[in-house]
Write a protein that holds these residues in place. Structure first.
Motif, short mmCIF file in Angstrom:
data_model
loop_
_atom_site.label_atom_id
_atom_site.label_comp_id
_atom_site.label_asym_id
_atom_site.label_seq_id
_atom_site.Cartn_x
_atom_site.Cartn_y
_atom_site.Cartn_z
N MET A 38 -3.36 -3.28 -11.31
CA MET A 38 -3.33 -2.57 -10.04
C MET A 38 -3.68 -3.50 -8.88
SD MET A 38 -2.41 0.67 -10.18
CE MET A 38 -1.03 -0.12 -11.01
N ALA A 39 -4.63 -4.41 -9.12
CA ALA A 39 -5.00 -5.38 -8.08
C ALA A 39 -3.85 -6.34 -7.79
CB ALA A 39 -6.24 -6.15 -8.50
N VAL A 40 -3.11 -6.73 -8.83
CA VAL A 40 -1.94 -7.60 -8.65
C VAL A 40 -0.90 -6.89 -7.80
CG1 VAL A 40 0.04 -8.62 -9.85
CG2 VAL A 40 -2.27 -8.97 -10.73
N VAL A 41 -0.62 -5.63 -8.11
CA VAL A 41 0.38 -4.86 -7.36
C VAL A 41 -0.07 -4.67 -5.92
CG1 VAL A 41 1.49 -2.61 -7.14
CG2 VAL A 41 1.31 -3.69 -9.39
N GLU A 42 -1.33 -4.32 -5.74
CA GLU A 42 -1.84 -4.08 -4.39
C GLU A 42 -1.72 -5.33 -3.52
OE1 GLU A 42 -6.04 -2.76 -2.27
OE2 GLU A 42 -5.67 -2.28 -4.36
N ARG A 43 -2.09 -6.47 -4.08
CA ARG A 43 -1.99 -7.72 -3.31
C ARG A 43 -0.54 -8.04 -2.99
NH1 ARG A 43 -3.50 -13.84 -5.20
NH2 ARG A 43 -1.80 -13.35 -6.64
N ALA A 44 0.36 -7.84 -3.95
CA ALA A 44 1.78 -8.13 -3.71
C ALA A 44 2.34 -7.23 -2.61
CB ALA A 44 2.57 -7.94 -5.00
N LEU A 45 1.94 -5.97 -2.63
CA LEU A 45 2.40 -5.04 -1.60
C LEU A 45 1.87 -5.42 -0.23
CD1 LEU A 45 2.32 -1.40 -2.98
CD2 LEU A 45 4.14 -2.45 -1.67
N GLU A 46 0.61 -5.82 -0.17
CA GLU A 46 0.03 -6.21 1.10
C GLU A 46 0.72 -7.45 1.67
OE1 GLU A 46 -4.08 -6.64 0.19
OE2 GLU A 46 -4.52 -4.49 0.38
N ARG A 47 1.13 -8.35 0.79
CA ARG A 47 1.86 -9.53 1.25
C ARG A 47 3.24 -9.15 1.77
NH1 ARG A 47 0.73 -13.63 -3.85
NH2 ARG A 47 -1.28 -14.47 -3.14
N ALA A 48 3.87 -8.17 1.12
CA ALA A 48 5.24 -7.81 1.48
C ALA A 48 5.30 -6.98 2.75
CB ALA A 48 5.89 -7.03 0.33
N VAL A 49 4.34 -6.08 2.92
CA VAL A 49 4.38 -5.14 4.05
C VAL A 49 3.05 -5.24 4.79
CG1 VAL A 49 4.73 -2.75 4.76
CG2 VAL A 49 5.85 -3.61 2.69
N ARG A 50 3.01 -6.08 5.82
CA ARG A 50 1.79 -6.29 6.60
C ARG A 50 2.10 -5.99 8.06
NH1 ARG A 50 -1.99 -11.05 4.36
NH2 ARG A 50 -3.34 -9.87 5.74
N VAL A 51 1.50 -4.91 8.54
CA VAL A 51 1.79 -4.46 9.90
C VAL A 51 1.42 -5.53 10.92
CG1 VAL A 51 1.19 -2.72 11.63
CG2 VAL A 51 1.51 -2.04 9.26
N GLU A 52 0.35 -6.30 10.65
CA GLU A 52 -0.10 -7.27 11.64
C GLU A 52 0.87 -8.43 11.83
OE1 GLU A 52 -2.41 -8.19 7.78
OE2 GLU A 52 -1.63 -6.45 8.85
N HIS A 53 1.84 -8.57 10.95
CA HIS A 53 2.83 -9.64 11.09
C HIS A 53 3.88 -9.34 12.16
CE1 HIS A 53 2.06 -11.42 6.81
NE2 HIS A 53 1.06 -11.58 7.64
N TYR A 54 3.93 -8.08 12.62
CA TYR A 54 4.93 -7.70 13.60
C TYR A 54 4.36 -7.85 15.01
CZ TYR A 54 7.29 -5.58 9.59
OH TYR A 54 7.89 -5.37 8.38
N PRO A 55 5.19 -8.24 15.98
CA PRO A 55 4.70 -8.38 17.35
C PRO A 55 4.29 -7.05 17.97
CG PRO A 55 7.09 -8.66 17.27
CD PRO A 55 6.61 -8.63 15.85
N SER A 56 4.88 -5.95 17.51
CA SER A 56 4.50 -4.62 17.97
C SER A 56 4.52 -3.70 16.76
CB SER A 56 5.48 -4.12 19.04
OG SER A 56 6.81 -4.09 18.53
N ARG A 61 -2.49 3.49 -0.50
CA ARG A 61 -1.16 3.44 0.10
C ARG A 61 -0.99 4.56 1.14
NH1 ARG A 61 -1.99 -0.24 -2.17
NH2 ARG A 61 -1.87 -1.00 -0.05
N ARG A 62 -1.48 5.76 0.81
CA ARG A 62 -1.39 6.86 1.76
C ARG A 62 -2.24 6.59 3.00
NH1 ARG A 62 -2.19 9.79 -2.99
NH2 ARG A 62 -4.25 10.46 -2.31
N ARG A 63 -3.41 5.99 2.80
CA ARG A 63 -4.27 5.68 3.94
C ARG A 63 -3.58 4.68 4.87
NH1 ARG A 63 -8.68 6.19 0.18
NH2 ARG A 63 -8.62 3.97 -0.33
N GLY A 64 -2.85 3.74 4.29
CA GLY A 64 -2.13 2.78 5.11
C GLY A 64 -1.10 3.45 6.00
N VAL A 65 -0.36 4.40 5.42
CA VAL A 65 0.61 5.16 6.23
C VAL A 65 -0.11 5.99 7.27
CG1 VAL A 65 2.41 6.94 6.18
CG2 VAL A 65 2.30 5.22 4.35
N GLY A 66 -1.25 6.57 6.90
CA GLY A 66 -2.02 7.37 7.84
C GLY A 66 -2.48 6.56 9.04
N LEU A 67 -2.92 5.32 8.81
CA LEU A 67 -3.34 4.46 9.92
C LEU A 67 -2.16 4.12 10.82
CD1 LEU A 67 -5.77 2.05 8.02
CD2 LEU A 67 -6.39 3.80 9.70
N TRP A 68 -1.01 3.89 10.22
CA TRP A 68 0.21 3.61 11.00
C TRP A 68 0.54 4.80 11.89
CZ3 TRP A 68 5.14 5.97 10.41
CH2 TRP A 68 6.18 5.32 11.07
#
Length: 222
Positions: free
Chosen positions: A64-82, A130-137
């Motif tokens: 689960m930690a491997v998957v979580e880290r991979a997802l965070e690398r793939a989809v990181r909101v802070e990488h976008y200018p807006s 994952r749901r919390r991440g969408v909630g923050l967005w």
């Protein structure tokens, strides 16, 4: 212990965790989950076997930690200018799905569903994150003046619906890649959710007033 000494211990712990995750991710991709042992990961990472459960409790916690880290690398909101659109986020997610190791997310799903122990709790926390991440967005887009209690309920419901649709399409694409156009399916879902998101805080009925699991179905007011 001095703060400098504590920082050094933390750095060593973080480095050990990173090396274990790197080795596990490589080995899971090469051999699969079942054919990868803590001994294999220890040899690949150079970290003692006994340190692995100290960091991750068990093998399921590690995957689960491997998957979580991979997802965070793939989809990181802070990488976008807006603030990114759903289409932008889903495009990144699709690239991760095609990366070849995203099936790890579903490897222990059956066990998690049939268990009430550690595996179930680990998977539950993974999905909750994952749901919390969408909630923050969503919260970043919440209009001023909205009742925060109602807004939070709607945002949680939206996050559950969105992640459910996302993982469903993901699973279909893994099992039947020739029969599912992953990019088109994700973009369609993103477009539908974006369309409904405009009314999320305004025109939807309060969740407290809606039927809940059939308990209020069929009831009429006096």
């Amino acid at each position: 212990m001095s703060s400098r000494g504590q920082r050094r211990i933390d750095e060593i712990g973080d480095e050990s965790r990173r090396r274990i995750l790197d080795a596990a991710e490589e080995l899971f991709a090469e051999r699969g989950f079942d054919r990868t042992s803590f001994v294999d990961i220890s040899e690949r990472s150079g970290i003692s076997r006994g340190s692995i459960p100290w960091h991750f409790k068990n093998k399921h916690g590690l995957v689960m930690a491997v998957v979580e880290r991979a997802l965070e690398r793939a989809v990181r909101v802070e990488h976008y200018p807006s603030l990114p659109t759903l289409t932008e986020l889903f495009d990144d997610y699709a690239n991760w799905v095609r990366g070849g190791n995203s099936a790890l997310m579903f490897m222990i799903l059956t066990e998690a569903m049939s268990s009430t122990g550690a595996v179930h709790r680990q998977y539950q926390e993974f999905l909750a994150q994952r749901r919390r991440g969408v909630g923050l967005w969503l919260r970043a887009q919440r209009p001023e003046g909205v009742d925060p209690k109602i807004a939070s309920k709607r945002e949680r419901a939206f996050a559950a619906a969105l992640t459910g649709a996302l993982y469903g399409i993901h699973l279909h694409a893994l099992i039947d890649p020739d029969g599912v156009d992953l990019d088109e399916a994700l973009r369609l879902i993103a477009a539908q959710f974006d369309k409904n998101r405009a009314d999320l805080w305004n025109t939807l009925p309060a969740l407290d007033d809606a039927p809940h699991n059939g308990r209020n179905a069929g009831k009429t007011s006096d």
